[in-house]
Write a protein that holds these residues in place. Structure first.
Motif, PDB file in Angstrom:
ATOM      1  N   ARG A  90       0.841  -1.205   0.000  1.00 21.87           N
ATOM      2  CA  ARG A  90       0.000   0.000   0.000  1.00 21.87           C
ATOM      3  C   ARG A  90       0.872   1.250   0.000  1.00 21.87           C
ATOM      4  O   ARG A  90       0.596   2.223  -0.710  1.00 21.87           O
ATOM      5  CB  ARG A  90      -0.911  -0.019   1.230  1.00 21.87           C
ATOM      6  CG  ARG A  90      -1.764   1.232   1.441  1.00 21.87           C
ATOM      7  CD  ARG A  90      -2.897   1.373   0.432  1.00 21.87           C
ATOM      8  NE  ARG A  90      -3.678   2.561   0.669  1.00 21.87           N
ATOM      9  CZ  ARG A  90      -4.744   2.625   1.482  1.00 21.87           C
ATOM     10  NH1 ARG A  90      -5.126   1.546   2.158  1.00 21.87           N
ATOM     11  NH2 ARG A  90      -5.415   3.745   1.617  1.00 21.87           N
ATOM     12  N   LEU A  91       1.948   1.226   0.773  1.00 21.78           N
ATOM     13  CA  LEU A  91       2.874   2.357   0.783  1.00 21.78           C
ATOM     14  C   LEU A  91       3.460   2.566  -0.608  1.00 21.78           C
ATOM     15  O   LEU A  91       3.559   3.697  -1.093  1.00 21.78           O
ATOM     16  CB  LEU A  91       3.988   2.107   1.795  1.00 21.78           C
ATOM     17  CG  LEU A  91       5.004   3.229   1.983  1.00 21.78           C
ATOM     18  CD1 LEU A  91       4.361   4.423   2.682  1.00 21.78           C
ATOM     19  CD2 LEU A  91       6.200   2.735   2.793  1.00 21.78           C
ATOM     20  N   GLY A  92       3.840   1.470  -1.272  1.00 27.29           N
ATOM     21  CA  GLY A  92       4.406   1.580  -2.614  1.00 27.29           C
ATOM     22  C   GLY A  92       3.421   2.077  -3.640  1.00 27.29           C
ATOM     23  O   GLY A  92       3.795   2.774  -4.592  1.00 27.29           O
ATOM     24  N   ALA A  93       2.139   1.731  -3.460  1.00 22.10           N
ATOM     25  CA  ALA A  93       1.117   2.210  -4.392  1.00 22.10           C
ATOM     26  C   ALA A  93       0.841   3.694  -4.205  1.00 22.10           C
ATOM     27  O   ALA A  93       0.693   4.440  -5.183  1.00 22.10           O
ATOM     28  CB  ALA A  93      -0.167   1.402  -4.197  1.00 22.10           C
ATOM     29  N   ASP A  94       0.783   4.127  -2.948  1.00 21.51           N
ATOM     30  CA  ASP A  94       0.466   5.522  -2.675  1.00 21.51           C
ATOM     31  C   ASP A  94       1.671   6.448  -2.833  1.00 21.51           C
ATOM     32  O   ASP A  94       1.513   7.639  -3.125  1.00 21.51           O
ATOM     33  CB  ASP A  94      -0.070   5.657  -1.250  1.00 21.51           C
ATOM     34  CG  ASP A  94      -1.481   5.109  -1.094  1.00 21.51           C
ATOM     35  OD1 ASP A  94      -2.078   4.738  -2.124  1.00 21.51           O
ATOM     36  OD2 ASP A  94      -1.969   5.045   0.046  1.00 21.51           O
ATOM     37  N   HIS A  95       2.863   5.903  -2.608  1.00 22.50           N
ATOM     38  CA  HIS A  95       4.096   6.697  -2.687  1.00 22.50           C
ATOM     39  C   HIS A  95       5.121   5.920  -3.527  1.00 22.50           C
ATOM     40  O   HIS A  95       6.068   5.341  -2.979  1.00 22.50           O
ATOM     41  CB  HIS A  95       4.652   6.967  -1.286  1.00 22.50           C
ATOM     42  CG  HIS A  95       3.694   7.677  -0.378  1.00 22.50           C
ATOM     43  ND1 HIS A  95       3.533   9.045  -0.385  1.00 22.50           N
ATOM     44  CD2 HIS A  95       2.832   7.198   0.566  1.00 22.50           C
ATOM     45  CE1 HIS A  95       2.628   9.393   0.515  1.00 22.50           C
ATOM     46  NE2 HIS A  95       2.190   8.291   1.100  1.00 22.50           N
ATOM     47  N   PRO A  96       4.942   5.885  -4.837  1.00 18.53           N
ATOM     48  CA  PRO A  96       5.803   5.039  -5.683  1.00 18.53           C
ATOM     49  C   PRO A  96       7.288   5.319  -5.530  1.00 18.53           C
ATOM     50  O   PRO A  96       8.104   4.394  -5.658  1.00 18.53           O
ATOM     51  CB  PRO A  96       5.322   5.359  -7.105  1.00 18.53           C
ATOM     52  CG  PRO A  96       3.922   5.855  -6.940  1.00 18.53           C
ATOM     53  CD  PRO A  96       3.912   6.586  -5.626  1.00 18.53           C
ATOM     54  N   ASP A  97       7.652   6.545  -5.244  1.00 19.26           N
ATOM     55  CA  ASP A  97       9.078   6.871  -5.157  1.00 19.26           C
ATOM     56  C   ASP A  97       9.748   6.249  -3.932  1.00 19.26           C
ATOM     57  O   ASP A  97      10.974   6.276  -3.831  1.00 19.26           O
ATOM     58  CB  ASP A  97       9.272   8.389  -5.118  1.00 19.26           C
ATOM     59  CG  ASP A  97       8.990   9.042  -6.472  1.00 19.26           C
ATOM     60  OD1 ASP A  97       8.919   8.296  -7.478  1.00 19.26           O
ATOM     61  OD2 ASP A  97       8.837  10.267  -6.518  1.00 19.26           O
ATOM     62  N   THR A  98       8.964   5.699  -3.000  1.00 21.26           N
ATOM     63  CA  THR A  98       9.571   5.056  -1.838  1.00 21.26           C
ATOM     64  C   THR A  98      10.047   3.641  -2.143  1.00 21.26           C
ATOM     65  O   THR A  98      10.755   3.049  -1.324  1.00 21.26           O
ATOM     66  CB  THR A  98       8.579   4.976  -0.658  1.00 21.26           C
ATOM     67  OG1 THR A  98       7.480   4.124  -1.018  1.00 21.26           O
ATOM     68  CG2 THR A  98       8.073   6.357  -0.278  1.00 21.26           C
ATOM     69  N   SER A  99       9.699   3.097  -3.298  1.00 20.69           N
ATOM     70  CA  SER A  99       9.951   1.681  -3.572  1.00 20.69           C
ATOM     71  C   SER A  99      11.358   1.422  -4.096  1.00 20.69           C
ATOM     72  O   SER A  99      11.973   2.287  -4.740  1.00 20.69           O
ATOM     73  CB  SER A  99       8.950   1.163  -4.614  1.00 20.69           C
ATOM     74  OG  SER A  99       7.626   1.299  -4.168  1.00 20.69           O
ATOM     75  N   VAL A 100      11.852   0.225  -3.837  1.00 19.09           N
ATOM     76  CA  VAL A 100      13.077  -0.250  -4.490  1.00 19.09           C
ATOM     77  C   VAL A 100      12.867  -0.202  -5.999  1.00 19.09           C
ATOM     78  O   VAL A 100      11.809  -0.585  -6.516  1.00 19.09           O
ATOM     79  CB  VAL A 100      13.402  -1.687  -4.036  1.00 19.09           C
ATOM     80  CG1 VAL A 100      14.476  -2.318  -4.929  1.00 19.09           C
ATOM     81  CG2 VAL A 100      13.853  -1.700  -2.570  1.00 19.09           C
ATOM     82  N   ARG A 101      13.897   0.267  -6.706  1.00 15.11           N
ATOM     83  CA  ARG A 101      13.854   0.343  -8.166  1.00 15.11           C
ATOM     84  C   ARG A 101      15.045  -0.423  -8.716  1.00 15.11           C
ATOM     85  O   ARG A 101      16.191  -0.111  -8.407  1.00 15.11           O
ATOM     86  CB  ARG A 101      13.909   1.805  -8.626  1.00 15.11           C
ATOM     87  CG  ARG A 101      13.698   1.979 -10.119  1.00 15.11           C
ATOM     88  CD  ARG A 101      13.619   3.443 -10.486  1.00 15.11           C
ATOM     89  NE  ARG A 101      14.909   4.120 -10.362  1.00 15.11           N
ATOM     90  CZ  ARG A 101      15.067   5.430 -10.400  1.00 15.11           C
ATOM     91  NH1 ARG A 101      14.016   6.221 -10.509  1.00 15.11           N
ATOM     92  NH2 ARG A 101      16.257   5.966 -10.298  1.00 15.11           N
ATOM     93  N   ASN A 102      14.780  -1.438  -9.536  1.00 16.06           N
ATOM     94  CA  ASN A 102      15.870  -2.305  -9.993  1.00 16.06           C
ATOM     95  C   ASN A 102      16.646  -1.692 -11.154  1.00 16.06           C
ATOM     96  O   ASN A 102      16.376  -0.566 -11.583  1.00 16.06           O
ATOM     97  CB  ASN A 102      15.340  -3.709 -10.321  1.00 16.06           C
ATOM     98  CG  ASN A 102      14.471  -3.754 -11.578  1.00 16.06           C
ATOM     99  OD1 ASN A 102      14.517  -2.884 -12.444  1.00 16.06           O
ATOM    100  ND2 ASN A 102      13.662  -4.795 -11.687  1.00 16.06           N
ATOM    101  N   ALA A 103      17.601  -2.441 -11.666  1.00 14.81           N
ATOM    102  CA  ALA A 103      18.501  -1.922 -12.700  1.00 14.81           C
ATOM    103  C   ALA A 103      17.808  -1.657 -14.025  1.00 14.81           C
ATOM    104  O   ALA A 103      18.365  -0.978 -14.890  1.00 14.81           O
ATOM    105  CB  ALA A 103      19.656  -2.905 -12.919  1.00 14.81           C
ATOM    106  N   TYR A 104      16.606  -2.159 -14.191  1.00 18.00           N
ATOM    107  CA  TYR A 104      15.834  -1.921 -15.417  1.00 18.00           C
ATOM    108  C   TYR A 104      14.829  -0.782 -15.236  1.00 18.00           C
ATOM    109  O   TYR A 104      14.083  -0.469 -16.160  1.00 18.00           O
ATOM    110  CB  TYR A 104      15.098  -3.194 -15.823  1.00 18.00           C
ATOM    111  CG  TYR A 104      16.036  -4.345 -16.104  1.00 18.00           C
ATOM    112  CD1 TYR A 104      16.610  -4.514 -17.364  1.00 18.00           C
ATOM    113  CD2 TYR A 104      16.366  -5.244 -15.103  1.00 18.00           C
ATOM    114  CE1 TYR A 104      17.487  -5.565 -17.610  1.00 18.00           C
ATOM    115  CE2 TYR A 104      17.245  -6.297 -15.344  1.00 18.00           C
ATOM    116  CZ  TYR A 104      17.801  -6.446 -16.605  1.00 18.00           C
ATOM    117  OH  TYR A 104      18.680  -7.487 -16.837  1.00 18.00           O
TER     118      TYR A 104
END
Length: 386
Positions: free
Chosen positions: A112-126
């Protein structure tokens, strides 16, 4: 050996027989969820329902509004799956049945945190984001996790806590209609697919003299043999071979320091908020680069920070040994006793003895609410033998 069973509030609330049933298993303690991720759970004995769907990560008690006022990130209230002070209601019933109650707090795992605040999520090399995995290098996320640990862990009457997902979460994640098993990435691929490239991690790599754009390209290049199914995997040595030993070590330096400092801060915050004698354990894996609910840690370091660890042992008790060799703290072997989820309740006594022989001094049973009557009967008999 002290034995604790994991429980959800919805296993207990509304079922007048639940607390006594759990106590009659022969356990001395329950580890009761106070903050938990989204899930769909069976409740095979509850008089009013059989399936509980927790639609999003939430706290299972009323939050302290003053603590969270004005902060960019905060916890989510539960819906009808755990209304009001669901944790408190269940804790009171379990304590009345003679059980010690410890909190179970899930931290860096929150879709839910990742959906509401996408920039908080881990972002992979792609460039793909993992909404279930908050990046623990980000200052606002770290503040949120430390505050959540302090509040959720120290619920009234709790004698201790178990902190889950207090570290890096990566690619591996149980997900609805999952279709990610087509390529066997192994440990090396899981690590490479879990290296984060959000702006805060890019700054962290720069402090290790790594150029983020070059590192991102290197990780993608390193993954190519795995996508084609050509690379053997022997864990970290394969990461070093694919990425280069120096570069691999530099990524670990950033990630390990980030996880360690978060764990230190969260444990310190819990202890500051807790009464004297409050026990703080982490769900942990002794391989520091592993990601997930059982955070990868250095055993010597984590046992100098926390009072002990809860170690996954469903596939065998081998992960207990590196913690037990430190000669300090609680080392609790976590055994799945739900036959339908890959557990072995029929061999619980044997498995517990094996864990004890490797140095475990407590047991955790996953999960008293999810198990069938037949599973629980085998648990009761095994605990009598122990």
């Amino acid at each position: 050996m002290k034995v604790s069973a994991f429980v959800y509030p919805w296993d207990v609330n509304g079922d007048p027989d639940a607390a006594r049933r759990i106590a009659d298993l022969g356990v001395q303690q329950v580890t009761l969820a106070a903050a938990y991720h989204s899930t769909r759970a069976l409740t095979p004995r509850h008089p009013h329902h059989r399936i509980v769907t927790a639609e999003h990560a939430s706290v299972l008690y009323p939050v302290d509004e003053q603590r969270w006022h004005g902060k960019p990130l905060g916890p989510y209230a539960a819906g009808d799956w755990a209304p009001g002070d669901a944790y408190g209601e269940a804790a009171a019933a379990l304590a009345d049945a003679g059980l010690d109650v410890h909190t179970w707090v899930v931290l860096a795992h929150n879709s839910r945190l990742g959906a509401d605040h996408p920039d908080t999520s881990v972002r992979n090399a792609y460039g793909d984001r993992y909404p279930w995995a908050p990046c623990i290098a980000q200052p606002a996320t770290r503040t949120y996790l430390v505050d959540l640990a302090a509040e959720a862990a120290t619920r009234p009457g709790a004698l201790g806590t178990e902190l889950e997902s207090l570290g890096w979460y990566g690619l591996a994640h149980l997900h609805a209609h999952d279709k990610t098993a087509g390529v066997g990435l192994g440990e090396a691929g899981q690590y490479l697919m879990s290296v984060c490239f959000c702006p805060d991690c890019e700054q962290g790599y720069a402090q290790q003299d790594l150029n983020s754009a070059e590192l991102q390209a290197s990780v993608r290049t390193a993954l190519e043999p795995l996508w084609r199914g050509h690379a053997a995997d022997d864990g970290w040595p394969t990461v070093e071979k694919l990425l280069g030993a120096e570069t691999a070590a530099a990524t670990r330096a950033h990630r390990d320091a980030t996880a360690r400092s978060l764990q230190e801060a969260a444990v310190a915050a819990v202890r500051e908020a807790a009464p004297p004698g409050f026990q703080v354990l982490l769900h942990a894996d002794p391989v520091p680069y592993h990601c997930g609910a059982n955070a990868g840690v250095d055993p010597a370091h984590i046992l100098s920070v926390a009072d002990g660890v809860v170690v996954p042992c469903t596939g065998g008790a081998g992960l207990v040994r590196p913690f037990a060799e430190q000669g300090r703290g609680v080392v609790a072997a976590n055994l799945t006793v739900v036959g339908g989820m890959g557990g072995s309740p029929g061999t619980l006594a044997e498995d517990a003895r094996a864990a004890r022989d490797l140095g475990a001094n407590e047991l955790r049973l996953y999960h008293a609410g999810l198990a069938s009557d037949a599973d629980l009967a085998m648990v009761t008999e095994a605990l009598r033998q122990l």
